[in-house]
Structure formats: structure tokens, C-alpha cells
Design an enzyme around this catalytic site. Structure first.
Site, PDB file in Angstrom:
ATOM      1  N   ASP A 129       0.826  -1.214   0.000  1.00 52.00           N
ATOM      2  CA  ASP A 129       0.000   0.000   0.000  1.00 52.00           C
ATOM      3  C   ASP A 129       0.862   1.267   0.000  1.00 52.00           C
ATOM      4  O   ASP A 129       2.095   1.200  -0.078  1.00 52.00           O
ATOM      5  CB  ASP A 129      -0.937  -0.065   1.226  1.00 52.00           C
ATOM      6  CG  ASP A 129      -2.328   0.445   0.902  1.00 52.00           C
ATOM      7  OD1 ASP A 129      -2.441   1.339   0.054  1.00 52.00           O
ATOM      8  OD2 ASP A 129      -3.301  -0.052   1.501  1.00 52.00           O
ATOM      9  N   TRP A 164      -3.077   3.370  -5.757  1.00 46.80           N
ATOM     10  CA  TRP A 164      -4.352   3.998  -6.171  1.00 46.80           C
ATOM     11  C   TRP A 164      -4.233   4.869  -7.426  1.00 46.80           C
ATOM     12  O   TRP A 164      -4.961   5.845  -7.583  1.00 46.80           O
ATOM     13  CB  TRP A 164      -4.937   4.842  -5.033  1.00 46.80           C
ATOM     14  CG  TRP A 164      -4.668   4.321  -3.664  1.00 46.80           C
ATOM     15  CD1 TRP A 164      -5.083   3.120  -3.159  1.00 46.80           C
ATOM     16  CD2 TRP A 164      -3.923   4.965  -2.611  1.00 46.80           C
ATOM     17  NE1 TRP A 164      -4.657   2.987  -1.863  1.00 46.80           N
ATOM     18  CE2 TRP A 164      -3.946   4.099  -1.503  1.00 46.80           C
ATOM     19  CE3 TRP A 164      -3.260   6.192  -2.504  1.00 46.80           C
ATOM     20  CZ2 TRP A 164      -3.310   4.412  -0.302  1.00 46.80           C
ATOM     21  CZ3 TRP A 164      -2.632   6.507  -1.307  1.00 46.80           C
ATOM     22  CH2 TRP A 164      -2.660   5.625  -0.218  1.00 46.80           C
ATOM     23  N   GLY A 165      -3.251   4.568  -8.288  1.00 44.51           N
ATOM     24  CA  GLY A 165      -3.115   5.362  -9.516  1.00 44.51           C
ATOM     25  C   GLY A 165      -2.380   6.683  -9.304  1.00 44.51           C
ATOM     26  O   GLY A 165      -2.280   7.498 -10.217  1.00 44.51           O
ATOM     27  N   ASP A 186     -10.283   3.222  -3.671  1.00 46.15           N
ATOM     28  CA  ASP A 186     -10.997   2.004  -3.250  1.00 46.15           C
ATOM     29  C   ASP A 186     -12.382   1.907  -3.881  1.00 46.15           C
ATOM     30  O   ASP A 186     -13.123   2.879  -3.958  1.00 46.15           O
ATOM     31  CB  ASP A 186     -11.151   1.986  -1.725  1.00 46.15           C
ATOM     32  CG  ASP A 186      -9.831   1.699  -1.035  1.00 46.15           C
ATOM     33  OD1 ASP A 186      -8.776   1.756  -1.705  1.00 46.15           O
ATOM     34  OD2 ASP A 186      -9.855   1.429   0.179  1.00 46.15           O
TER      35      ASP A 186
HETATM   36  C1  GAL Z   1      -6.277   0.998   1.245  1.00 46.17           C
HETATM   37  C2  GAL Z   1      -6.350  -0.001   0.102  1.00 46.17           C
HETATM   38  C3  GAL Z   1      -7.415  -1.010   0.434  1.00 46.17           C
HETATM   39  C4  GAL Z   1      -7.057  -1.708   1.738  1.00 46.17           C
HETATM   40  C5  GAL Z   1      -6.850  -0.693   2.835  1.00 46.17           C
HETATM   41  C6  GAL Z   1      -6.338  -1.308   4.113  1.00 46.17           C
HETATM   42  O1  GAL Z   1      -5.299   1.939   0.982  1.00 46.17           O
HETATM   43  O2  GAL Z   1      -6.632   0.684  -1.094  1.00 46.17           O
HETATM   44  O3  GAL Z   1      -7.546  -1.945  -0.632  1.00 46.17           O
HETATM   45  O4  GAL Z   1      -5.900  -2.481   1.558  1.00 46.17           O
HETATM   46  O5  GAL Z   1      -5.944   0.324   2.451  1.00 46.17           O
HETATM   47  O6  GAL Z   1      -6.148  -0.365   5.136  1.00 46.17           O
END
Ligand code: GAL
Length: 396
Positions: A129, A164-165, A186
Site C-alpha cells: 500500500d 491507487w493510480g 478504493d
Molecule cells: C487501502 C487499500 C485497500 C485496503 C486498505 C487497508 O489503501 O486501497 O484496498 O488495503 O488500504 O487499510
């Protein structure tokens, strides 16, 4: 032919959409069991991925990540071993920043130690992430770092980037070594979210390909609003918010089928996000549609091109994906709110009836031949619905 890791869009299940922090040894084992008993493994799903919130909030005295003692009392290796015993692969989650999005330790400046730990635990897949990334450090360097650490770990570990792009990820992620990269924020369990994500990526299809797939986020197929994830249920701009009996969020089976078709033909990894222990018959049928899956898993991994319907170009369009055997995967999509006639003109695929060629069509939803057509194929597509076809060029 041997299948290399990440060559084709990865398929699996991820804990985040439905369970967020409520994960445990028991849940992951049950997900692995369901993957087998529900026929998902046989349909090609392979990875069981434990997302954020699996670790303690502090590293141990030697700087290693520690599995949450309450959720995973026997540690991560025991769970990974169990997943492997089912003929599946095990995935875990970390973050390029100092902390994960939910505030657990991230891998920043611990990349090599963490990769080594994951390899020792038998991890086959790492979702990585982008939260709490130090401002002054470029993201491409951080993804290159973890990629180098994983590649040097002594174990084949698929690298799933999740930024996230952001920061023009399309330009550098392939070079950084990731096998898939999140290209959007998301997903939410709503039609509005599915539509927004799909439309944002139809002009980005040139960036994905074998060994580096455009990840449009986990599937919401079969969630029907059933999640403890407040974000995924926050269907603020969704006309179906608060629909009776469905809680907040949730889509119809038609919408889920279209969602699956879009993700499949656009070459996204197919990571299931619903509770696979309790799938409805419709959910199971959508997720195990072998004809649709085969379009996603075509060995050449070509991104489809878009042909928009001239009188409703935003909502009504075809996606055409050339397949390795000379045939095409074709999706006809109506993302609008009224029934529309989509007419696919074969000329736009380079097939001319003047040259004596037409298309033999096969319907991937009914699993039946639809016949041989010359010049064009037209169909009325109900709102939010789709058709998935396989097409073979034939002499007329
Ligand atoms: C976001 C991610 C999600 C999930 C989440 C967990 O940044 O896009 O898919 O992994 O964190 O905290």
C-alpha cells in the site's frame, strides 16, 4: 507451458472488502476451505490474501513484524501452511510508508527484513500500500526497493502494488517490478463506484500486459451490502443506497455480472471480496463463469479497445480484446439507466463483409452459439447489463 508468477492476471480472494480488521486464523482457513468446496479453485482462483490489520502495532526488539497474538495465535506460517495444503497460495499485506492505512507498522526502511520474514512464513503474494509515505521520497523508489527485496528473498512472491493510480504510476510501475498495480481509489459496493472505476480505465488499457496488470481493485460481486467496511458501504451518490433489505450499498445480480465482465475483459486481477463461505447461487455463477474467465486469462493479456455507440458514447460501448488464437473477446456494455441498442459494426474490428468475412459469435452467459453474422451484431441491452461474446472470424 509453465505458468510464471504474475504472468496472467492473478485470481484469488482478499479479506478487506468484507472483513477489514475482523480477520483471524479461523477466517483465513475457512476462506481457503470455501475456495475449494465452492469450486473457486477449480475455476482458477488461487490466492488467499490477508489484508491490513494482521499484525501487532509494534515490531519486536529485532525489528521484525509480529502477527497479532489474538487473531493469529499460531502465527502466520501456520495459516500459510494450511492454505498451501489446500493447493492454494497465501498472500499478505504491507505498506511502502511508515504505517499501513489502518495504523500498523509499514515496511518503510524495513523492506529487506520484511521480505525475508514473509519468505520464511511461506508468503506467495504481497499487497503493498501507499499510506504514510514520507513526502520527500519518490514512490517509484519505494516500490523498486520492495521489489528488489522480494526478488532477493529466495521465494517467488507476487508483488501487488497499491498506490491507487497516484504519482503517474502507469509510467514507472512496470519498471519497478510489480506484477499488478492498483490504478484507482478504493471500490465501493455500489453501481456508481463500479461505473466510475470502469470508465476511468478504458483509456488506460495500453499500460497493462503480461506480468504487470492494471488492478481496478477487488471485486464487490456478491457482497449485497454485507460488510463491516464503512467505506465500502458508504454509497453516498448511489441511487440504491438504503435499498430495502440490502443495508447500505449493494448491487443487483445484473450489476455484479456486468462488473465482473468489465474487470475480466479489461485484464484486471480477479480478486474476490465477498464472503465466499456464503455465496448466493447467482454470485457463484458469476464468479465461476469459465468463458468470461478465459477472456481474462488469455495468455497474450492484450488490453481491449473501446468502440462507443455513436448516439450514446458515454454509456453504451463495446470492448474488444484480441485473443491469442485469433478470436476476440467482446463485451457489450450499457452503463446507462435506460435500455439501449448497441450495434457492433464489424468494420470497426477490421472485419469487412466485402472481403467475404463475418463473425461466428458465442454467448458467454448462456454458453451457447449465437450464430454467424455479417457486417454487424445488434442487441438491446437493458440498463446496467452487458453481453459477453467470443467471436471467431469466418468465411461467409
Ligand atoms: C487501502 C487499500 C485497500 C485496503 C486498505 C487497508 O489503501 O486501497 O484496498 O488495503 O488500504 O487499510
Amino acid at each position: 507451458m509453465e505458468k510464471y508468477i504474475g504472468m496472467l492476471p492473478p485470481m484469488g480472494w482478499n479479506s478487506w472488502n468484507t472483513f477489514t480488521w475482523e480477520i483471524s486464523d479461523g477466517l483465513i482457513r475457512q476462506a481457503a476451505d470455501a475456495m475449494v468446496s465452492e469450486g473457486l479453485r477449480d475455476a482458477g482462483y488461487e490466492y488467499i490474501v490477508t489484508d491490513d490489520c494482521w499484525s501487532e502495532k509494534q515490531r519486536d526488539s529485532s525489528g521484525r513484524l509480529v502477527p497479532d497474538k489474538r487473531k493469529f495465535p499460531d502465527g502466520i506460517k501456520a495459516v500459510a501452511d494450511y492454505v498451501h495444503s489446500k493447493g492454494l497460495k497465501f498472500g499478505i499485506y504491507s505498506c511502502a510508508g511508515t504505517h499501513t492505512c489502518a495504523g500498523h507498522p509499514g515496511s518503510f526502511e524495513h523492506e529487506f527484513t520484511d521480505a525475508e520474514t514473509f519468505a520464511q512464513w511461506g508468503v506467495d503474494y504481497l499487497k503493498y500500500d501507499y499510506c504514510y509515505k514520507p513526502d520527500g521520497i519518490p514512490g517509484d523508489v519505494l516500490y523498486r526497493r520492495m521489489s528488489a527485496a522480494l526478488r532477493g528473498s529466495g521465494r517467488d512472491i507476487l508483488f501487488s502494488a497499491c498506490n491507487w493510480g497516484a504519482d503517474n504510476v502507469y509510467e514507472w510501475i512496470k519498471g519497478a517490478g510489480a506484477h499488478m498495480f492498483r490504478s484507482t481509489g478504493d471500490i465501493q459496493d455500489s453501481w456508481a463506484s463500479i461505473k466510475r472505476i470502469a470508465l476511468s480505465q478504458t483509456d488506460k488499457q495500453c499500460f497493462g500486459g503480461p506480468f504487470c496488470h492494471n488492478d481496478m481493485d477487488m471485486l464487490v460481486v456478491g457482497m449485497y451490502g454485507g460488510s463491516n467496511n464503512e467505506f465500502i458501504n458508504a454509497a453516498t451518490d448511489d441511487q440504491f443506497a438504503n435499498r430495502e433489505g440490502k443495508g447500505i450499498g449493494g448491487c443487483t445480480d445484473t450489476e455484479y455480472r456486468t462488473h465482473f465482465a468489465l474487470w475480466a475483459i479489461m485484464g484486471s486481477p480477479l480478486m474476490i471480496g465477498c464472503d465466499i463461505r456464503k455465496m448466493s447461487p447467482a454470485t457463484k455463477e458469476i464468479l465461476t463463469n469459465r468463458d468470461v474467465i478465459s477472456i481474462n486469462q488469455d495468455i497474450e493479456c492484450r488490453g481491449p479497445y473501446r468502440i462507443s455507440q455513436w448516439n450514446n458514447p458515454e454509456n453504451l460501448f463495446a470492448l474488444v480484446k484480441p485473443l491469442h488464437d485469433g478470436s476476440f473477446g467482446i463485451g457489450l456494455f450499457n452503463l446507462g439507466d435506460r435500455t439501449g441498442e448497441m450495434s457492433l459494426q464489424f468494420w470497426d474490428l477490421g472485419i469487412s463483409s466485402a472481403a467475404g468475412r463475418g463473425l461466428e459469435l458465442y454467448d458467454c452467459y448462456s454458453h451457447e452459439k449465437a450464430g454467424v453474422f455479417s457486417e454487424r451484431f445488434a442487441a438491446n441491452i437493458p440498463p446496467h447489463d452487458s453481453m459477453m461474446l467470443k467471436a471467431k472470424v469466418v468465411r461467409l
